[in-house]
Design an enzyme around this catalytic site. Structure first.
Site, PDB file in Angstrom:
ATOM      1  N   HIS A  39       0.832  -1.201   0.000  1.00  0.00           N
ATOM      2  CA  HIS A  39       0.000   0.000   0.000  1.00  0.00           C
ATOM      3  C   HIS A  39       0.869   1.255   0.000  1.00  0.00           C
ATOM      4  CE1 HIS A  39      -2.268  -3.322   1.736  1.00  0.00           C
ATOM      5  NE2 HIS A  39      -3.369  -2.732   1.323  1.00  0.00           N
ATOM      6  N   HIS A 274      -4.233   3.243  -3.321  1.00  0.00           N
ATOM      7  CA  HIS A 274      -4.362   2.623  -2.003  1.00  0.00           C
ATOM      8  C   HIS A 274      -3.570   1.321  -1.846  1.00  0.00           C
ATOM      9  CE1 HIS A 274      -6.105   0.768   1.539  1.00  0.00           C
ATOM     10  NE2 HIS A 274      -6.267  -0.299   0.785  1.00  0.00           N
ATOM     11  N   GLU A 423     -17.804  -5.147  24.314  1.00  0.00           N
ATOM     12  CA  GLU A 423     -16.918  -6.315  24.350  1.00  0.00           C
ATOM     13  C   GLU A 423     -15.760  -6.185  23.364  1.00  0.00           C
ATOM     14  OE1 GLU A 423     -20.206  -6.445  23.944  1.00  0.00           O
ATOM     15  OE2 GLU A 423     -21.030  -7.612  25.624  1.00  0.00           O
ATOM     16  N   HIS A 485     -28.538 -16.699  24.392  1.00  0.00           N
ATOM     17  CA  HIS A 485     -27.513 -16.592  25.424  1.00  0.00           C
ATOM     18  C   HIS A 485     -26.803 -17.928  25.686  1.00  0.00           C
ATOM     19  CE1 HIS A 485     -29.211 -12.701  25.921  1.00  0.00           C
ATOM     20  NE2 HIS A 485     -28.564 -12.433  27.047  1.00  0.00           N
TER      21      HIS A 485
HETATM   22  C1  LIG Z   1     -11.371  -4.880   9.800  1.00  0.00           C
HETATM   23  C2  LIG Z   1     -10.823  -4.674   8.429  1.00  0.00           C
HETATM   24  N1  LIG Z   1     -11.679  -4.704   7.382  1.00  0.00           N
HETATM   25  C3  LIG Z   1     -11.211  -4.556   6.118  1.00  0.00           C
HETATM   26  C4  LIG Z   1      -9.875  -4.377   5.883  1.00  0.00           C
HETATM   27  C5  LIG Z   1      -9.354  -4.271   4.467  1.00  0.00           C
HETATM   28  N2  LIG Z   1      -8.932  -2.885   4.225  1.00  0.00           N
HETATM   29  C6  LIG Z   1      -7.642  -2.528   4.267  1.00  0.00           C
HETATM   30  S1  LIG Z   1      -7.445  -0.857   4.115  1.00  0.00           S
HETATM   31  C7  LIG Z   1      -9.104  -0.634   3.943  1.00  0.00           C
HETATM   32  C8  LIG Z   1      -9.705   0.733   3.834  1.00  0.00           C
HETATM   33  C9  LIG Z   1      -8.879   1.698   3.139  1.00  0.00           C
HETATM   34  O1  LIG Z   1      -9.274   3.009   3.419  1.00  0.00           O
HETATM   35  P1  LIG Z   1      -8.517   3.872   4.492  1.00  0.00           P
HETATM   36  O2  LIG Z   1      -8.644   3.263   5.810  1.00  0.00           O
HETATM   37  O3  LIG Z   1      -9.006   5.253   4.348  1.00  0.00           O
HETATM   38  O4  LIG Z   1      -6.990   3.774   4.081  1.00  0.00           O
HETATM   39  P2  LIG Z   1      -6.295   4.559   2.874  1.00  0.00           P
HETATM   40  O5  LIG Z   1      -7.141   4.353   1.662  1.00  0.00           O
HETATM   41  O6  LIG Z   1      -6.204   5.968   3.291  1.00  0.00           O
HETATM   42  O7  LIG Z   1      -4.962   3.877   2.728  1.00  0.00           O
HETATM   43  C10 LIG Z   1      -9.779  -1.838   3.989  1.00  0.00           C
HETATM   44  C11 LIG Z   1     -11.228  -1.977   3.826  1.00  0.00           C
HETATM   45  C12 LIG Z   1      -9.022  -4.358   7.013  1.00  0.00           C
HETATM   46  N3  LIG Z   1      -7.711  -4.189   6.893  1.00  0.00           N
HETATM   47  N4  LIG Z   1      -9.520  -4.477   8.261  1.00  0.00           N
END
Ligand SMILES: Cc1ncc(C[n+]2csc(CCOP(=O)(O)OP(=O)(O)O)c2C)c(N)n1
Length: 685
Positions: A39, A274, A423, A485
């Site tokens: 990334h 990204h 939780e 539960h």
């Molecule tokens: C709990 C979780 N769900 C999904 C992902 C997969 N994932 C990695 S980055 C991302 C989102 C990217 O957007 P952002 O957080 O704004 O990061 P940026 O694009 O700025 O690098 C997702 C959905 C993850 N790492 N963790």
């Protein structure tokens, strides 16, 4: 909503700052390009604010990454780890450039997401969004509680900040609201969050999904909020960080308007920056556009390196200053100082387990949750580092310690935590407390709700964190609340987490033995699975094998008459052990010789030597397993005719085909294992 402060200066960073920031950017770009995976966008956009923090305020010593009073920095947006690895390398941690060149490859110290314990300077395993932010809340809690316990007038030996870098994804995840609410409520003023507000997630613009007023949201949660409009304005970030530190009564969120893929002519401000390498041509254009040499890759200008490496002298001097404070503290408060070192090193005091209760049959019936509460009371009196509570279920989970005080805003010396009905955050906060060191954290809820905290439990296991879970109401035996539960699949689910020790004691005395294991386990989490309902107590006079048997995971609780070979073995866990004992008595009257094996921990039993397991469950003797939960998992006890090629440890960061091969998913290994099974069967025949 107007933020508490907005900085909108347009100043370009001075030349040296810019050189340093671009060094970080292009190291990240080259790492991702070489791996052809990763990334680049977040590191490119967030390099300046990370630089502002690491260069101007973060207190750390690259030559001693574990120094107890360092500031903590958590990259919650773990996918942007190329930025963190670049920072660690240039500031002088033990992370050579060669490791940056092996980003995401088998065995490197630069895995695909930061992994605690693998890379010096990585404070938490991050990647599952929202977890790092919540770990940081736990770290900030650890800081204030240790400060309350150990600092004395004129002696602030615990005095550091917890910084976090989050992305949109971190703040979209629900856990951020749980964590934000708790941090605001607890007035954690030394928690400071930098938010890479770049308006982009994987599917495109945040306009698709995330249009709430984030500043208003965090302000409502009790946070101090600031906005920095231009990401490359280092001084504005520095000033915002100063303001955040001055605000002692509230945690801080600093939203910095960053630009994903900053500098990339075709990808900046788009989702294309990204999660994939920019591409050779785009890397060239980006470098040219920003006046950076296209070749060689991984270029670190000497001037930038020299500047970054000042972090070593700065860190060593900060640490030695702290050490001289600590020396004075040792002189004035020798006992407290020794205690501080003990808890930070995770050493248990001598005789920590003396005085643990031993229950007799006359004490029963007693629910194992009640026995657990009584054990916590004794342990807590000897181990002040024990700190925990429940997700609003203390009266049910017996997690409250009488007289230990509540951990509350401005009363941070209390040991009883009230996590609220959160939780998920509770699990991740416990991880942060363990990561910080100095505490033995525990948290309780009903077993069925362990599902709500599974992501942090998985990370606790992956990080080998000593966190203790107290899960009560452990089966359909909990009764009237009904199927919503009544846990069924949770036991097998927890057992399937590599490195998670699951203990389901059969009575009060097994519960004490289980707690002894939990406290003694310094690397890795333990889940205690406890009943709501009362159970007979297996007195140690009649069952003296309990204390030695529980640590083995499974042991013979009641056997056939001396010398007799069992016709059948009844294997049971928890409340069902009593059923097995009664069944055995009845079977005896019916001419069937039955052995009862209590198996509080299938994990521990599975790790015993073959000859021990064979002694307890001889091959060929029929088994009847009795456990009020899903039956999946017990099949592995069927015998020599079965083997599995599977994955029982966490994976590794490397190209997929390499990982598969290392884990034995090859034709050669399939054939080898098949021959092993055939060979074993032939030998038994
Ligand atoms: C709990 C979780 N769900 C999904 C992902 C997969 N994932 C990695 S980055 C991302 C989102 C990217 O957007 P952002 O957080 O704004 O990061 P940026 O694009 O700025 O690098 C997702 C959905 C993850 N790492 N963790």
């Amino acid at each position: 909503m107007t933020p508490s402060a907005t900085f909108a200066t347009t100043v370009a960073p001075p030349a040296l700052d810019e050189l340093c920031i671009n060094t970080l950017r292009f190291l990240a770009v080259d790492m991702v390009q070489k791996a052809n995976s990763g990334h680049p966008g977040l590191p490119m956009g967030s390099a300046s604010m990370a630089y502002a923090l690491w260069d101007r305020s973060l207190k750390f010593n690259p030559h001693d990454p574990d120094w107890p009073d360092r500031d903590r920095f958590v990259l919650s947006a773990g996918h942007g780890c190329a930025l963190l690895y670049a920072l660690l390398h240039v500031t002088g941690f033990d992370l050579p450039l060669e490791e940056l060149k092996r980003f995401r490859q088998w065995g490197s110290r630069t895995p695909g997401h930061p992994e605690y314990g693998k890379t010096p300077g990585v404070e938490a395993t991050t990647g599952p969004l929202g977890q790092g932010l919540t770990n940081a809340v736990g770290m900030a809690i650890a800081e204030v509680t240790l400060a309350a316990r150990f600092n004395r007038p004129g002696h602030r030996i615990v005095n550091h900040y917890t910084y976090v870098l989050v992305s949109d994804g971190d703040l979209e995840e629900g856990i951020s609201s749980e964590a934000g609410s708790d941090a605001g409520h607890q007035h954690l003023g030394k928690l400071i969050v930098l938010y890479a507000d770049n308006h982009i997630t994987i599917e495109g613009s945040t306009e698709l999904t995330f249009t709430e007023d984030r500043m208003a949201r965090f302000a409502a949660l009790g946070w101090h909020v600031q906005k920095v409009e231009r990401s490359n304005d280092v001084e504005a970030v520095v000033l915002a960080l100063e303001n955040a530190r001055e605000e002692t009564g509230r945690p801080s969120l600093i939203a910095v308007r960053t630009h994903i893929g900053f500098g990339s002519p075709h990808k900046q401000d788009t989702a294309a920056a990204h999660g994939e390498a920019l591409g050779v041509e785009e890397v060239r254009l980006t470098k040219e556009g920003m006046g950076w040499p296209v070749e060689p890759p991984f270029h670190v200008p000497e001037e930038a390196l020299e500047h970054f490496r000042k972090a070593v002298a700065r860190g060593e001097s900060a640490q030695s200053e702290w050490e001289s404070h600590f020396k004075a503290y040792v002189k004035d408060f020798p006992d407290l100082a020794a205690e501080f070192s003990r808890v930070i090193d995770r050493r248990l005091p001598k005789d920590w387990d003396a005085g643990l209760p031993a229950f007799s049959a006359a004490d029963g019936p007693m629910a194992t949750r009640v026995a657990s509460g009584k054990t916590i009371a004794v342990l807590g009196a000897r181990l002040p580092e024990m700190m925990g509570g429940s997700a609003d279920l203390n009266p049910s989970t017996h997690t409250n310690r009488e007289g230990a005080g509540d951990f509350e805003p401005e009363n941070w010396g209390g040991h009883n935590m009230h996590f609220g009905i959160r939780e998920h955050a509770m699990g991740a906060i416990l991880n942060g407390m363990a990561l910080h060191r100095g505490l033995i954290p525990y948290g309780g809820t009903f077993l069925v709700f362990s599902d709500y905290m599974r992501p942090p439990m998985r990370l606790a296991a992956m990080n080998a964190l000593p966190v203790i879970y107290i899960f009560t109401h452990d089966s359909i035996g909990m009764g009237e609340d009904g199927p919503t539960h009544q846990p069924v699949e949770q036991l097998v689910g927890l057992r399937s987490i590599p490195g998670m020790v699951v203990l389901r004691p059969a009575d009060a005395n097994e519960t004490v033995a289980a707690w002894r294991i939990a406290i003694g386990r310094k690397k890795g989490p333990v889940a205690l699975i406890l009943t709501r309902q009362g159970l007979p107590v297996l007195g140690l006079d009649k069952y003296p094998g309990i204390p030695a048997g529980v640590p083995l995971g499974g042991y013979i609780l009641a056997d056939c008459p001396a010398g007799a070979k069992p016709d059948i073995i009844l294997v049971a866990t928890g409340s069902e052990v009593h059923l097995a004992l009664e069944g055995r008595d009845k079977l005896t009257t019916e001419g069937v010789q039955a052995r009862v094996v209590s198996m509080p921990s299938t994990n521990h039993f599975a790790s015993q030597p073959d000859d021990y397991r064979e002694k307890i469950l001889p091959t060929g003797t029929p088994l009847l397993v009795i456990e009020a939960g899903a039956t999946l998992g017990w099949r592995s006890y069927i015998g020599p005719q079965i083997d599995v090629i599977g994955v029982d440890t966490f994976g590794a960061s490397a190209p997929g085909a390499v990982v598969m091969e290392h884990y034995g998913f090859t034709v050669e290994n399939v054939c080898k294992q098949a021959h092993n099974v055939l060979h074993r069967l032939k030998e038994k025949a």
